[in-house]
Design an enzyme around this catalytic site. Sequence first.
Site: not given
Length: 295
Positions: A54, A98, A121
């Site tokens: 990422k 995460q 997200d």
Amino acid sequence: MTADIIDGKAFASNLKENIAHKVAHLKENYKLVPGLAVVLVGEDPASQVYVRNKNKSTLAAGMNSYEHLMNDDVSEADLIAKVEELNNDPKVHGILVQLPLPKHINEAAVIESIAPEKDVDGFHVINSGLMATGGKGMVPCTPLGCIMMLKDKLGNLSGLDAVVVGRSNIVGKPMAQLLLNESCTVTIAHSRTKNLAEVVGRSDIVVAAVGVPELVKGDWIKEGATVIDVGINRIEKEDGKTKLVGDVDFEEASKRAGAITPVPGGVGPMTIAVLLANTVTAACRQAGVDEPLNC
Ligand code: GUN
């Protein structure tokens, strides 16, 4: 019939190119550099790889990347304090914590502490609520990537029969919602579904996101259907080596489907590209700049 292979790598690379152009435009015209903060708790090797990728992709698109590593014994309160610091940082437009988190931390509490407009997200309940009611929130990356690939392949999805196999909060449920928003007739199937073969067999679109290697058999697939395989499962072969397979029996399904995503190289590469797209969208909204990205 032999299915067209949907090349997720090429699709993602195209999308990343679009994003890099948009980022350059935002820099030049608005002095706006989208910034993504990723918080990683602990040292899980798979999570470390995701976070590293990422970071690399964010920088390659010309955006700012901020990595925050925390010990796996960090308290929930300290993690939430870190998220709040990022909520208040104007250089940070997107925040990703995460998952999974260590067992002593309540994941829902951490997700709900992220400012909804920075929740790239799309996991915050405000964002799932907005998606369910037709509002403009942040949309989860993997399902959004699947919809982009489906629309690219099929154009208008309206009226098509779609089945989503799997009901997770991260993929299955938002995927079903997005298909409904495209006016598909949507079935959500799962481990208790009675006749999965029959449900799959009447579907024009099959999205498999259940985490069971090759659960969806090739001869279940309706002739000409479009098959999107979100699964990434590592299995052991007869020679003791391992390989990655999806949730669909690719070999057999590709004889009946009209189009199908491979594993690897299908949905996987799209997820990070969509994360970058979401970060640009979030930055534009926060800066009050026109809505972005023709993608
Ligand atoms: N872990 C595995 N996939 C994801 C994802 O899409 N978002 C976050 N935050 N964690 C993950």
